[in-house]
Design an enzyme around this catalytic site. Structure first.
Site, PDB file in Angstrom:
ATOM      1  N   CYS A   1      -7.759   1.758  -4.048  1.00 26.26           N
ATOM      2  CA  CYS A   1      -6.348   1.841  -3.707  1.00 26.26           C
ATOM      3  C   CYS A   1      -6.415   2.072  -2.111  1.00 26.26           C
ATOM      4  O   CYS A   1      -6.851   3.158  -1.609  1.00 26.26           O
ATOM      5  CB  CYS A   1      -5.509   2.831  -4.291  1.00 26.26           C
ATOM      6  SG  CYS A   1      -3.890   2.893  -3.639  1.00 26.26           S
TER       7      CYS A   1
ATOM      8  N   CYS B   1      -4.520   5.290  -1.119  1.00 25.87           N
ATOM      9  CA  CYS B   1      -5.326   6.630  -1.423  1.00 25.87           C
ATOM     10  C   CYS B   1      -6.311   6.919  -0.359  1.00 25.87           C
ATOM     11  O   CYS B   1      -6.432   7.732   0.060  1.00 25.87           O
ATOM     12  CB  CYS B   1      -6.151   6.437  -2.865  1.00 25.87           C
ATOM     13  SG  CYS B   1      -5.040   6.710  -4.292  1.00 25.87           S
TER      14      CYS B   1
ATOM     15  N   ASP C   1       3.426   1.700   9.836  1.00 26.06           N
ATOM     16  CA  ASP C   1       3.055   0.411   9.240  1.00 26.06           C
ATOM     17  C   ASP C   1       2.529  -0.518  10.126  1.00 26.06           C
ATOM     18  O   ASP C   1       2.811  -0.521  11.368  1.00 26.06           O
ATOM     19  CB  ASP C   1       4.419  -0.288   8.869  1.00 26.06           C
ATOM     20  CG  ASP C   1       4.192  -1.287   7.693  1.00 26.06           C
ATOM     21  OD1 ASP C   1       4.592  -0.963   6.558  1.00 26.06           O
ATOM     22  OD2 ASP C   1       3.676  -2.449   8.057  1.00 26.06           O
TER      23      ASP C   1
ATOM     24  N   HIS D   1      -1.908   9.773  -6.489  1.00 25.79           N
ATOM     25  CA  HIS D   1      -1.733   8.214  -6.810  1.00 25.79           C
ATOM     26  C   HIS D   1      -0.688   8.066  -7.854  1.00 25.79           C
ATOM     27  O   HIS D   1      -0.891   8.463  -9.090  1.00 25.79           O
ATOM     28  CB  HIS D   1      -3.086   7.642  -7.252  1.00 25.79           C
ATOM     29  CG  HIS D   1      -2.835   6.110  -7.531  1.00 25.79           C
ATOM     30  ND1 HIS D   1      -2.816   5.149  -6.713  1.00 25.79           N
ATOM     31  CD2 HIS D   1      -2.635   5.348  -8.745  1.00 25.79           C
ATOM     32  CE1 HIS D   1      -2.767   3.742  -7.015  1.00 25.79           C
ATOM     33  NE2 HIS D   1      -2.270   3.911  -8.190  1.00 25.79           N
TER      34      HIS D   1
ATOM     35  N   ASN E   1      10.209  -0.347  -2.556  1.00 29.15           N
ATOM     36  CA  ASN E   1      10.298  -1.546  -3.258  1.00 29.15           C
ATOM     37  C   ASN E   1       9.315  -1.110  -4.332  1.00 29.15           C
ATOM     38  O   ASN E   1       8.207  -0.910  -4.302  1.00 29.15           O
ATOM     39  CB  ASN E   1       9.595  -2.522  -2.232  1.00 29.15           C
ATOM     40  CG  ASN E   1      10.277  -2.914  -0.960  1.00 29.15           C
ATOM     41  OD1 ASN E   1      11.363  -2.890  -1.034  1.00 29.15           O
ATOM     42  ND2 ASN E   1       9.225  -3.019  -0.002  1.00 29.15           N
TER      43      ASN E   1
ATOM     44  N   GLY F   1       9.389  -6.906  -3.851  1.00 31.41           N
ATOM     45  CA  GLY F   1       8.646  -7.124  -2.343  1.00 31.41           C
ATOM     46  C   GLY F   1       7.320  -5.900  -2.668  1.00 31.41           C
ATOM     47  O   GLY F   1       6.725  -6.087  -1.503  1.00 31.41           O
TER      48      GLY F   1
ATOM     49  N   HIS G   1       0.744   1.718  -4.840  1.00 31.76           N
ATOM     50  CA  HIS G   1       0.696   3.263  -4.659  1.00 31.76           C
ATOM     51  C   HIS G   1       2.073   3.318  -4.071  1.00 31.76           C
ATOM     52  O   HIS G   1       2.320   2.719  -3.062  1.00 31.76           O
ATOM     53  CB  HIS G   1      -0.593   3.572  -3.648  1.00 31.76           C
ATOM     54  CG  HIS G   1      -0.474   5.022  -3.401  1.00 31.76           C
ATOM     55  ND1 HIS G   1      -1.901   5.724  -3.448  1.00 31.76           N
ATOM     56  CD2 HIS G   1       0.523   6.006  -3.127  1.00 31.76           C
ATOM     57  CE1 HIS G   1      -1.590   6.914  -3.497  1.00 31.76           C
ATOM     58  NE2 HIS G   1      -0.134   7.087  -2.975  1.00 31.76           N
TER      59      HIS G   1
ATOM     60  N   HIS H   1       5.298   4.268  -2.414  1.00 32.50           N
ATOM     61  CA  HIS H   1       5.543   4.463  -0.774  1.00 32.50           C
ATOM     62  C   HIS H   1       7.041   4.292  -0.689  1.00 32.50           C
ATOM     63  O   HIS H   1       7.804   3.304  -1.327  1.00 32.50           O
ATOM     64  CB  HIS H   1       4.810   3.625  -0.038  1.00 32.50           C
ATOM     65  CG  HIS H   1       4.871   2.185  -0.234  1.00 32.50           C
ATOM     66  ND1 HIS H   1       4.045   1.559  -1.182  1.00 32.50           N
ATOM     67  CD2 HIS H   1       5.569   1.217   0.298  1.00 32.50           C
ATOM     68  CE1 HIS H   1       4.284   0.375  -1.227  1.00 32.50           C
ATOM     69  NE2 HIS H   1       5.131   0.025  -0.064  1.00 32.50           N
TER      70      HIS H   1
ATOM     71  N   HIS I   1       9.605   3.274   2.792  1.00 29.66           N
ATOM     72  CA  HIS I   1       9.360   2.925   4.056  1.00 29.66           C
ATOM     73  C   HIS I   1      10.650   3.390   4.905  1.00 29.66           C
ATOM     74  O   HIS I   1      11.890   3.447   4.363  1.00 29.66           O
ATOM     75  CB  HIS I   1       9.801   1.354   4.304  1.00 29.66           C
ATOM     76  CG  HIS I   1       8.818   0.441   3.657  1.00 29.66           C
ATOM     77  ND1 HIS I   1       7.811  -0.306   4.185  1.00 29.66           N
ATOM     78  CD2 HIS I   1       8.666   0.035   2.086  1.00 29.66           C
ATOM     79  CE1 HIS I   1       7.031  -0.907   3.472  1.00 29.66           C
ATOM     80  NE2 HIS I   1       7.679  -0.695   2.227  1.00 29.66           N
TER      81      HIS I   1
HETATM   82  P1  5GP Z   1       5.491  -2.989   0.337  1.00 34.48           P
HETATM   83  O1  5GP Z   1       5.547  -4.681   0.657  1.00 34.48           O
HETATM   84  O2  5GP Z   1       4.449  -2.584  -0.856  1.00 34.48           O
HETATM   85  O3  5GP Z   1       6.709  -2.228   0.086  1.00 34.48           O
HETATM   86  O4  5GP Z   1       4.855  -2.411   1.449  1.00 34.48           O
HETATM   87  C1  5GP Z   1       3.533  -2.379   1.714  1.00 34.48           C
HETATM   88  C2  5GP Z   1       3.423  -1.891   3.509  1.00 34.48           C
HETATM   89  O5  5GP Z   1       2.365  -1.586   3.784  1.00 34.48           O
HETATM   90  C3  5GP Z   1       3.649  -3.252   4.280  1.00 34.48           C
HETATM   91  O6  5GP Z   1       4.781  -3.068   5.166  1.00 34.48           O
HETATM   92  C4  5GP Z   1       2.530  -3.592   5.000  1.00 34.48           C
HETATM   93  O7  5GP Z   1       2.814  -3.792   6.350  1.00 34.48           O
HETATM   94  C5  5GP Z   1       1.781  -1.995   4.992  1.00 34.48           C
HETATM   95  N1  5GP Z   1       0.459  -2.201   4.988  1.00 34.48           N
HETATM   96  C6  5GP Z   1      -0.512  -2.856   4.162  1.00 34.48           C
HETATM   97  N2  5GP Z   1      -1.720  -2.649   4.470  1.00 34.48           N
HETATM   98  C7  5GP Z   1      -1.729  -1.715   5.643  1.00 34.48           C
HETATM   99  C8  5GP Z   1      -2.618  -1.139   6.262  1.00 34.48           C
HETATM  100  O8  5GP Z   1      -4.030  -1.122   5.989  1.00 34.48           O
HETATM  101  N3  5GP Z   1      -2.453  -0.299   7.307  1.00 34.48           N
HETATM  102  C9  5GP Z   1      -1.052   0.169   7.412  1.00 34.48           C
HETATM  103  N4  5GP Z   1      -0.850   0.922   8.467  1.00 34.48           N
HETATM  104  N5  5GP Z   1       0.013  -0.505   6.706  1.00 34.48           N
HETATM  105  C10 5GP Z   1      -0.346  -1.484   5.769  1.00 34.48           C
HETATM  106 ZN    ZN Z   2      -3.322   5.152  -4.388  1.00 33.74          ZN
END
Ligand code: 5GP
Ligand code: ZN
Length: 115
Positions: free
Chosen positions: A5, A8, A31, A47, A88, A94, A99, A101, A103
């Protein structure tokens, strides 16, 4: 910790990130692909795959995340006039990292409804 993950691994420092906040239960980092001048990802260290799969035993960590979001927002002058906290849950919303999260976005104005 869930094997393989990404978040994680970020919470454990195994993958580098720009940390902005950490406490016993929560980790927050910038991000990698920001959608606003301030774009922070807030995760529980535990997790949990998605909001759709939380149980009642996780109620306190979900509340803890919101209090952490408020503390983090207070660190950024760009957010003094407002910010958005977004989860999301699932592919149609989206979600790309499974895991849970949140924003934390700010530093510009946002439209409603979201796209
Ligand atoms: P989701 O689309 O699942 O709601 O958001 C995942 C977020 O994680 C995205 O905004 C993406 O830019 C961010 N993200 C994905 N991989 C990484 C990473 O390796 N490092 C950081 N800092 N952000 C990441
Ligand atoms: Zn995780």
């Amino acid at each position: 910790m869930s094997d393989n993950c990404l978040f994680c691994k970020i919470a454990k420092g195994e993958i580098p990130s720009q940390k902005v906040y950490e406490d016993a239960k929560v980790f927050a980092f910038r991000d990698i692909n920001p959608q606003a001048p301030v774009h922070i990802v807030i995760i529980p260290k535990k997790h949990i795959a998605a909001l759709a799969s939380v149980s009642e035993s996780e109620e306190s960590i979900l509340g803890h995340i919101q209090v952490a979001a408020s503390k983090i927002a207070a660190q950024f002058p760009e957010l003094k006039n407002g910010f958005r906290l977004v989860n999301n849950s699932g592919a149609d919303a989206g979600q790309t990292v499974f895991h849970i999260h949140y924003h934390l976005l700010g530093g510009r104005s946002f439209g409603w409804p979201p796209g």
